[in-house]
Design a protein around this motif. Structure first.
Motif, mmCIF file in Angstrom:
data_model
loop_
_atom_site.group_PDB
_atom_site.id
_atom_site.type_symbol
_atom_site.label_atom_id
_atom_site.label_comp_id
_atom_site.label_asym_id
_atom_site.label_seq_id
_atom_site.Cartn_x
_atom_site.Cartn_y
_atom_site.Cartn_z
ATOM 1 N N ALA A 38 0.810 -1.216 0.000
ATOM 2 C CA ALA A 38 0.000 0.000 0.000
ATOM 3 C C ALA A 38 0.844 1.267 0.000
ATOM 4 N N GLY A 39 2.169 1.125 0.013
ATOM 5 C CA GLY A 39 3.051 2.281 -0.051
ATOM 6 C C GLY A 39 3.569 2.764 1.283
ATOM 7 N N LEU A 40 3.316 2.006 2.357
ATOM 8 C CA LEU A 40 3.795 2.417 3.675
ATOM 9 C C LEU A 40 5.236 1.952 3.853
ATOM 10 N N ARG A 41 5.941 2.621 4.732
ATOM 11 C CA ARG A 41 7.329 2.277 5.008
ATOM 12 C C ARG A 41 7.617 2.493 6.488
ATOM 13 N N ARG A 42 8.672 1.868 6.943
ATOM 14 C CA ARG A 42 9.068 2.014 8.335
ATOM 15 C C ARG A 42 9.534 3.435 8.625
ATOM 16 N N GLY A 43 9.228 3.891 9.840
ATOM 17 C CA GLY A 43 9.688 5.199 10.272
ATOM 18 C C GLY A 43 8.747 6.338 9.959
ATOM 19 N N MET A 44 7.753 6.139 9.096
ATOM 20 C CA MET A 44 6.849 7.224 8.767
ATOM 21 C C MET A 44 5.861 7.442 9.910
ATOM 22 N N ARG A 45 5.321 8.638 9.981
ATOM 23 C CA ARG A 45 4.349 8.948 11.029
ATOM 24 C C ARG A 45 3.113 8.069 10.874
ATOM 25 N N PHE A 46 2.582 7.650 11.997
ATOM 26 C CA PHE A 46 1.420 6.773 11.940
ATOM 27 C C PHE A 46 0.208 7.507 11.388
ATOM 28 N N THR A 47 0.088 8.820 11.665
ATOM 29 C CA THR A 47 -1.028 9.583 11.110
ATOM 30 C C THR A 47 -0.945 9.644 9.589
ATOM 31 N N GLU A 48 0.285 9.775 9.056
ATOM 32 C CA GLU A 48 0.433 9.759 7.603
ATOM 33 C C GLU A 48 0.101 8.383 7.039
ATOM 34 N N ALA A 49 0.506 7.336 7.747
ATOM 35 C CA ALA A 49 0.194 5.987 7.280
ATOM 36 C C ALA A 49 -1.310 5.754 7.224
ATOM 37 N N ARG A 50 -2.039 6.256 8.214
ATOM 38 C CA ARG A 50 -3.495 6.102 8.186
ATOM 39 C C ARG A 50 -4.106 6.904 7.041
ATOM 40 N N GLY A 51 -3.481 8.030 6.683
ATOM 41 C CA GLY A 51 -3.977 8.797 5.552
ATOM 42 C C GLY A 51 -3.770 8.083 4.229
ATOM 43 N N GLU A 153 28.936 -8.846 -9.771
ATOM 44 C CA GLU A 153 27.915 -9.189 -10.754
ATOM 45 C C GLU A 153 26.559 -9.421 -10.095
ATOM 46 N N ALA A 154 26.556 -9.938 -8.857
ATOM 47 C CA ALA A 154 25.290 -10.242 -8.182
ATOM 48 C C ALA A 154 24.645 -9.001 -7.572
ATOM 49 N N ILE A 155 25.448 -8.124 -6.979
ATOM 50 C CA ILE A 155 24.870 -6.971 -6.277
ATOM 51 C C ILE A 155 25.050 -5.677 -7.050
ATOM 52 N N GLY A 156 25.715 -5.712 -8.210
ATOM 53 C CA GLY A 156 25.924 -4.484 -8.979
ATOM 54 C C GLY A 156 24.640 -3.776 -9.347
ATOM 55 N N PRO A 157 23.577 -4.482 -9.784
ATOM 56 C CA PRO A 157 22.333 -3.774 -10.149
ATOM 57 C C PRO A 157 21.536 -3.258 -8.962
ATOM 58 N N LEU A 158 21.912 -3.592 -7.750
ATOM 59 C CA LEU A 158 21.133 -3.187 -6.579
ATOM 60 C C LEU A 158 21.417 -1.728 -6.229
ATOM 61 N N PRO A 159 20.490 -1.054 -5.524
ATOM 62 C CA PRO A 159 20.719 0.340 -5.129
ATOM 63 C C PRO A 159 21.854 0.448 -4.124
ATOM 64 N N VAL A 160 22.428 1.662 -4.007
ATOM 65 C CA VAL A 160 23.574 1.859 -3.114
ATOM 66 C C VAL A 160 23.185 1.630 -1.662
ATOM 67 N N ALA A 161 21.891 1.709 -1.343
ATOM 68 C CA ALA A 161 21.462 1.428 0.036
ATOM 69 C C ALA A 161 21.752 -0.005 0.436
ATOM 70 N N ALA A 162 22.004 -0.889 -0.546
ATOM 71 C CA ALA A 162 22.317 -2.282 -0.239
ATOM 72 C C ALA A 162 23.687 -2.430 0.408
ATOM 73 N N LEU A 163 24.465 -1.354 0.453
ATOM 74 C CA LEU A 163 25.780 -1.428 1.087
ATOM 75 C C LEU A 163 25.721 -1.077 2.574
ATOM 76 N N ARG A 164 24.533 -1.061 3.150
ATOM 77 C CA ARG A 164 24.346 -0.758 4.578
ATOM 78 C C ARG A 164 24.812 0.658 4.918
ATOM 79 N N LEU A 165 24.388 1.614 4.097
ATOM 80 C CA LEU A 165 24.709 3.023 4.301
ATOM 81 C C LEU A 165 23.531 3.728 4.955
ATOM 82 N N ASP A 166 23.812 4.821 5.671
ATOM 83 C CA ASP A 166 22.727 5.571 6.283
ATOM 84 C C ASP A 166 21.984 6.371 5.217
ATOM 85 N N GLU A 167 20.770 6.820 5.553
ATOM 86 C CA GLU A 167 19.896 7.477 4.583
ATOM 87 C C GLU A 167 20.505 8.760 4.046
ATOM 88 N N ASP A 168 21.202 9.508 4.904
ATOM 89 C CA ASP A 168 21.782 10.766 4.447
ATOM 90 C C ASP A 168 22.840 10.525 3.368
#
Length: 478
Positions: A38-51, A153-168
């Motif tokens: 449904a498009g929800l993700r961890r860390g988002m406000r619960f009021t936004e999730a209900r919206g 070759e296995a992880i090259g197409p994955l996003p850089v977040a797959a390297l266990r980096l912080d969001e910033d």
């Protein structure tokens, strides 16, 4: 994993999320697959999730229960590999080197894991690689197996977040057009190190196998159980106590090594006819001195039915508390406390240790609320007492009305079929009800308390109620 733990006990065929209050805001802590769709993700406000999702169902998160569930899952995972460690708050990492062939191969082992976890009601994403970083990337951003030496070759197409980096850092890399792991690997390293620091390149090297990364398995909790197998059956109380003494020496040595003490001990005695007897000893305070604990077993062991003999003994500390090493002194207070604890334990073995209680003061000026009863085991007597209050009677009972008029105590009073002459009156001490507590006995309002000394030797505690004029005896001094 947290949402799966809850949904196993109470399945929900709808978007579901666990919420946790962080920084005074309810946020989504964990969610199921329907909520993610449904498009929800961890860390988002619960009021936004209900919206976003009007039919979202929720429950409060329990991180303590989640950690306990993950510990149980870690023990289960040791069936695949002996080295299993936690990975974040909802993952496990296994070192399956030399173990995959026992299942027919790596793919077969992952299939067996997935089937068993699906039957248990757990949704799981699995990744396997010759490096910990590659396995993490595949498990979190796409399932699969990275062949040995082919991590890029296995992880090259994955996003850089797959390297266990912080969001910033992920956001900053994406602004530069570095969206995939392959893009990052093909970029010159010196500019990346100057702009993002060595941590980015370290994560990349760990995922590609250029830097080692060890798996640290969670250590097993210490075992506080010892057993003794006997060559010949025994049945005499003295023989059983001799066996308990040997077990206590070994158990207390383990407790001392962990700076812990036992609060409850369970002695299991197996008879030759395969029957079993148990003796449970609950201690007033955590201890690990075998000389003090051994005599406390005598009563329980004496009541054991040995049958045709006992051939196996097992002693376990079923309740353990921290007991750090303390500096020895010359004062006798410690020895007196030890004797009192042993006495409480002996009495508790007869009537139940929770029935041995003591009074402790409570910070309240209301007489009925100025004390409470607590189990004597595990609590210390209060030496300060009610020093912040005026003198209080030794005996306190329900208010008993007596004849009298006016705000001052009568010169002669009739109480419990006795006529008493007042020799001295000290007061009044006005006590108002605590408005934040509901108490029917204090709804009459203020009370003016007096300490009365009578010529007959009685020392009473009286109070007068101005709102509904009347006199009452509430206690008696020693």
């Amino acid at each position: 994993m947290a949402s799966d733990r809850v949904l196993r006990a109470c399945p929900v065929e709808a978007p579901f999320a666990l919420t946790l209050k962080t920084d005074n805001t309810e946020r989504v802590y964990c969610l199921n697959a329907r909520a993610e769709a449904a498009g929800l993700r961890r860390g988002m406000r619960f009021t936004e999730a209900r919206g976003f999702c009007a039919d979202l169902q929720s429950a409060p998160a329990r991180p303590d229960l989640d950690a306990r569930f993950l510990t149980a899952l870690r023990r289960w995972a040791t069936r695949y590999a002996p080295w299993v460690g936690p990975e974040g708050r909802d993952g496990l990492v296994l070192d399956v080197t030399g173990a995959a062939h026992l299942w027919g191969g790596e793919a077969e082992m992952l299939d067996d894991m997935r089937d068993r976890l699906d039957r248990a009601g757990l949704s799981v994403r699995l990744g396997l690689g010759d490096t910990r970083g590659a396995a993490w990337a595949l498990a979190h951003h796409g399932e699969g197996i990275a062949p040995p030496g082919a991590a890029l070759e296995a992880i090259g197409p994955l996003p850089v977040a797959a390297l266990r980096l912080d969001e910033d850092m992920v956001t900053r890399l994406q602004r530069l057009g570095l969206r995939r792991v392959r893009d990052l690997a093909e970029t010159a390293r010196p500019p990346l190190a100057r702009r993002f620091g060595p941590g980015l390149l370290l994560r990349l090297d760990q995922a590609l196998g250029d830097q080692p990364e060890a798996i640290e398995p969670e250590p097993d909790p210490p075992s506080y159980a010892v057993s003794l197998s006997l060559p010949d059956p025994i049945g005499l109380t003295a023989d059983v106590m001799a066996g308990v003494e040997r077990l206590l020496d070994r158990l207390c040595a383990r407790l001392a090594a962990q700076e812990a003490g036992a609060r409850a001990l369970q002695l299991s005695l197996r008879r030759v006819d395969r029957g079993a007897e148990q003796v449970t000893l609950r201690l007033a305070r955590a201890m690990r001195d075998p000389a003090r604990i051994l005599p406390l077993f005598e009563r329980g062991v004496a009541g054991v039915d040995a049958g045709f003999g006992i051939d196996r003994m097992r002693l376990e500390a079923v309740q353990v508390e921290k007991l750090p090493v303390q500096q020895l002194g010359t004062a006798t207070a410690g020895r007196d406390t030890a004797r009192l604890d042993d006495l409480i334990t002996r009495i508790g073995a007869r009537i139940g240790i929770e029935n041995v209680q003591r009074f402790v003061p409570v910070d309240s000026h209301i007489p009925e609320r100025s004390f409470r009863r607590v189990p004597a085991a595990g609590s210390a007597p209060c030496s300060g007492g009610w020093s912040g209050h005026p003198p209080r009677p030794l005996r306190l009972f329900s208010p008993e009305p007596i004849p009298g008029t006016g705000p001052r105590p009568p010169d002669r009073l009739r109480w419990r079929r006795m006529t008493l002459d007042v020799a001295r009156a000290i007061g009044p001490e006005r006590i108002a009800p605590e408005w934040w507590h509901e108490d029917a006995a204090w709804r009459s309002g203020l009370r003016d308390y007096w300490r009365i000394e009578t010529r007959q030797g009685r020392r009473l505690w009286l109070f007068y109620t101005p709102q509904q004029p009347g006199w009452f005896v509430h206690g008696e001094f020693a």
